[in-house]
Design a protein around this motif. Structure first.
Motif, PDB file in Angstrom:
ATOM      1  N   THR A 347      79.152  42.399  58.137  1.00 11.31           N
ATOM      2  CA  THR A 347      80.122  41.382  57.729  1.00 11.31           C
ATOM      3  C   THR A 347      79.502  40.464  56.680  1.00 11.31           C
ATOM      4  O   THR A 347      78.445  39.875  56.922  1.00 11.31           O
ATOM      5  N   PRO A 348      80.119  40.359  55.505  1.00 13.53           N
ATOM      6  CA  PRO A 348      79.568  39.480  54.462  1.00 13.53           C
ATOM      7  C   PRO A 348      79.456  38.041  54.947  1.00 13.53           C
ATOM      8  O   PRO A 348      80.296  37.552  55.712  1.00 13.53           O
ATOM      9  N   ARG A 349      78.394  37.372  54.553  1.00 15.70           N
ATOM     10  CA  ARG A 349      78.177  35.982  54.940  1.00 15.70           C
ATOM     11  C   ARG A 349      79.339  35.129  54.459  1.00 15.70           C
ATOM     12  O   ARG A 349      79.756  35.202  53.313  1.00 15.70           O
ATOM     13  N   ALA A 351      82.374  35.400  55.577  1.00 16.23           N
ATOM     14  CA  ALA A 351      83.649  36.051  55.870  1.00 16.23           C
ATOM     15  C   ALA A 351      84.069  35.742  57.299  1.00 16.23           C
ATOM     16  O   ALA A 351      83.256  35.474  58.170  1.00 16.23           O
TER      17      ALA A 351
END
Length: 358
Positions: A347-349, A351
């Motif tokens: 999970t992108p930081r 998000a």
């Protein structure tokens, strides 16, 4: 490592042998899909990303001291189909694979997701090794060569023992059985029972050795070890002959729509357990090697769901965790923490992640 063809004896006397090859009880159905070049290409080069874990798989480290003090009827899952059992004071190993890869090559092929809970050299003396067939993820030459001096007896289906002898295992340590034959060791009774699979370690030696499942009896205690197998009527016959099983160690993994004849899908694993009149089910053949197209954790989730719908008790120990064979515990859903960590890492930081309330 070169692919060497071991001398295999003449087993034409076996009801399972015809024309120098072994055969299943039921021929492959003509309408069943057959693996082709595209399937092989996908398995080798077009796998989904979730067929291997992308976070560490938890392993409970074992020590020699702990094993020396382990009570009788202890069981430890070491990975894939390798189990360590203490029965009548002696230690037994099923299909031991301790190498980094399940492959004839040291630099290519399916690689372990996790290290074994204990090093091969740290194991206590092994009373016996139980082998189901000769595929690389069940019969590991490097492991066998270490066990040659450390194990007292190797119990195999027909022909597999010839491979061991060719590798240097003393012939007097090797006991080879056909289906429905048994052997007594220290009061244990081990019976080779039918399975629906195939064998071979090279391009030209297919089905020259037999494959089997195993029934292990310690007085009234009965354990079933499936080895590799598709679903077939043989489970019901084994159940009829032996009555019931306290624990079934059942293949649940490396399945695919193209090879249901030789590997069970989870719903078939659960049905086979019921055919055997099993009490507790321990799913094996999963969690260690990438051998199919399904998610690495899928076998656990599917067999738990299906077993739960039928009221079947399932134990899912962490690798290296002790199970009391007389009274198994449910085990933790340890793979879910790995999957959750994979999701967090992907999970992108910044998000947002959806959260389901418990």
């Amino acid at each position: 490592m070169p692919l060497q063809r071991a001398p295999i004896g003449d087993y034409s006397h076996s009801p399972q042998a015809r024309g120098g090859r072994f055969h299943n009880l039921t021929p492959r159905p003509a309408q069943m899909p057959e693996p082709n070049a595209k399937v092989l290409w996908d398995v080798l080069f077009n796998k989904p990303k979730n067929t291997v874990p992308h976070a560490p798989v938890p392993v409970r480290a074992l020590s020699r001291t702990e094993l020396d003090y382990a009570p009788d009827r202890s069981l430890y899952r070491l990975g894939h189909s390798t189990l360590l059992l203490k029965l009548r004071g002696g230690w037994w190993l099923t299909d031991p694979v301790f190498s980094e890869r399940a492959s004839p090559l040291s630099f290519a092929g399916p690689r372990r997701f996790h290290a074994p809970p204990i090093a091969l050299e740290d194991l206590p003396p092994i009373r016996g090794v139980i082998l189901s067939h000769d595929h690389y993820d069940h019969l590991d030459r490097a492991t066998i060569q270490v066990l040659t001096e450390r194990a007292e007896v190797f119990i195999t289906p027909l022909g597999v023992g010839d491979r061991l002898i060719d590798w240097g295992v003393p012939a007097d340590k090797v006991k080879q059985l056909d289906w429905w034959q048994n052997i007594q060791v220290d009061g244990l009774c081990l019976t080779a029972t039918p399975a629906q699979h195939f064998s071979g370690r090279g391009l030209r030696d297919g089905n020259r050795t037999l494959w089997c499942s195993w029934v292990i009896e310690d007085e009234r205690l009965r354990i079933f070890f499936s080895g590799d197998t598709g679903y077939f009527d043989g489970f019901a016959e084994i159940g009829r002959r032996f009555g019931s099983f306290d624990l079934t160690l059942m293949e649940t993994g490396a399945y695919n729509e193209h090879w249901p004849y030789v590997h069970m899908h989870p719903q078939e694993t659960v049905q086979a357990h019921q055919d055997l009149n099993g009490r507790w089910l321990l799913p094996i053949h999963n969690g260690t090697f990438d051998l199919a197209m399904h998610a690495w954790y899928e076998p656990f989730e599917r067999v738990l769901q299906l077993a739960g719908e039928r009221g079947i008790a399932v134990t899912t120990p962490m690798m290296g965790e002790r199970i009391d064979i007389d009274s198994p515990h449910w085990g933790e859903h340890w793979w879910r923490a790995v999957v959750a960590e994979e999701v967090r890492a992907a999970t992108p930081r910044g998000a947002c992640r959806s959260v389901r309330e418990s």
